[in-house]
Design a protein around this motif. Structure first.
Motif, PDB file in Angstrom:
ATOM      1  N   ALA A  56       0.833  -1.201   0.000  1.00  0.00           N
ATOM      2  CA  ALA A  56       0.000   0.000   0.000  1.00  0.00           C
ATOM      3  C   ALA A  56       0.869   1.253   0.000  1.00  0.00           C
ATOM      4  O   ALA A  56       0.574   2.220  -0.709  1.00  0.00           O
ATOM      5  N   ALA A  57       1.962   1.229   0.767  1.00  0.00           N
ATOM      6  CA  ALA A  57       2.859   2.384   0.803  1.00  0.00           C
ATOM      7  C   ALA A  57       3.523   2.583  -0.552  1.00  0.00           C
ATOM      8  O   ALA A  57       3.679   3.715  -1.014  1.00  0.00           O
ATOM      9  N   ARG A  59       2.274   1.801  -3.473  1.00  0.00           N
ATOM     10  CA  ARG A  59       1.264   2.333  -4.384  1.00  0.00           C
ATOM     11  C   ARG A  59       1.048   3.827  -4.153  1.00  0.00           C
ATOM     12  O   ARG A  59       0.883   4.589  -5.094  1.00  0.00           O
ATOM     13  N   ARG A  60       1.039   4.239  -2.881  1.00  0.00           N
ATOM     14  CA  ARG A  60       0.864   5.659  -2.595  1.00  0.00           C
ATOM     15  C   ARG A  60       2.042   6.463  -3.127  1.00  0.00           C
ATOM     16  O   ARG A  60       1.865   7.544  -3.678  1.00  0.00           O
ATOM     17  N   ARG A  61       3.259   5.928  -2.972  1.00  0.00           N
ATOM     18  CA  ARG A  61       4.429   6.643  -3.480  1.00  0.00           C
ATOM     19  C   ARG A  61       4.369   6.762  -4.994  1.00  0.00           C
ATOM     20  O   ARG A  61       4.717   7.782  -5.563  1.00  0.00           O
ATOM     21  N   ALA A  63       1.680   6.848  -6.886  1.00  0.00           N
ATOM     22  CA  ALA A  63       0.661   7.838  -7.229  1.00  0.00           C
ATOM     23  C   ALA A  63       1.164   9.254  -6.954  1.00  0.00           C
ATOM     24  O   ALA A  63       0.917  10.166  -7.745  1.00  0.00           O
ATOM     25  N   ASN A  64       1.880   9.450  -5.855  1.00  0.00           N
ATOM     26  CA  ASN A  64       2.413  10.782  -5.548  1.00  0.00           C
ATOM     27  C   ASN A  64       3.436  11.220  -6.585  1.00  0.00           C
ATOM     28  O   ASN A  64       3.485  12.392  -6.966  1.00  0.00           O
ATOM     29  N   ASP A  73      -3.796  13.806 -10.926  1.00  0.00           N
ATOM     30  CA  ASP A  73      -3.941  12.695  -9.993  1.00  0.00           C
ATOM     31  C   ASP A  73      -4.317  11.433 -10.762  1.00  0.00           C
ATOM     32  O   ASP A  73      -5.383  11.374 -11.379  1.00  0.00           O
ATOM     33  N   GLU A  83     -12.594   8.505  -6.578  1.00  0.00           N
ATOM     34  CA  GLU A  83     -11.255   7.988  -6.326  1.00  0.00           C
ATOM     35  C   GLU A  83     -11.180   6.520  -6.745  1.00  0.00           C
ATOM     36  O   GLU A  83     -12.055   5.716  -6.419  1.00  0.00           O
ATOM     37  N   ARG A  85      -8.878   2.803  -7.010  1.00  0.00           N
ATOM     38  CA  ARG A  85      -7.900   2.048  -6.237  1.00  0.00           C
ATOM     39  C   ARG A  85      -7.068   1.215  -7.187  1.00  0.00           C
ATOM     40  O   ARG A  85      -7.566   0.720  -8.195  1.00  0.00           O
TER      41      ARG A  85
END
Length: 124
Positions: A56-57, A59-61, A63-64, A73, A83, A85
């Motif tokens: 999950a971390a 994936r967030r990185r 996307a950022n 986005d 949003e 996923r």
């Protein structure tokens, strides 16, 4: 003239530094991993899947990074604005090729639109 000459490197001295996947450390780690796989006797490559919180971390990185580079986005639906996923990544080249070919075929017009019908002479 002295200011310009200071910028010229000594012979056989490189000024290019490699970071990330191109660094010596990363290349050494890949080489060690390949040697371990060859020495294990199994012909299959096992992928290390990180635990769920780490995935999950990651994936967030991802996307950022996309958000910062392209100023958009990637996890917002372009149609409705909801949003989205990330549920998986496709990494196999054959599967990627099949999906892209399918999209290209769908977007292509398979045949031209029908011609307008000539007006029939009115029979009296």
């Amino acid at each position: 003239m002295a200011r310009v000459l200071v910028q010229i490197p000594d012979p056989r001295r490189h000024l290019v530094r490699y970071y990330g996947a191109y660094s010596n450390r990363a290349r050494g780690q890949r080489r060690e991993a390949e040697e371990k796989l060859q020495g294990s006797g199994s012909g299959e490559v096992e992928e290390a899947v990180p635990p769920a919180p780490e995935r999950a971390a990651l994936r967030r990185r991802w996307a950022n990074l996309i958000r910062r580079v392209y100023e958009t986005d990637p996890l917002v639906c372009p149609r409705c604005g909801a949003e989205m996923r990330v549920i998986g990544f496709i990494t196999e080249p054959k599967v990627i090729t099949r999906i892209l070919d399918h999209i290209r075929k769908r977007d292509r017009v398979s045949r031209p639109p029908p011609l307008p019908q000539p007006a029939m002479a009115h029979i009296a």
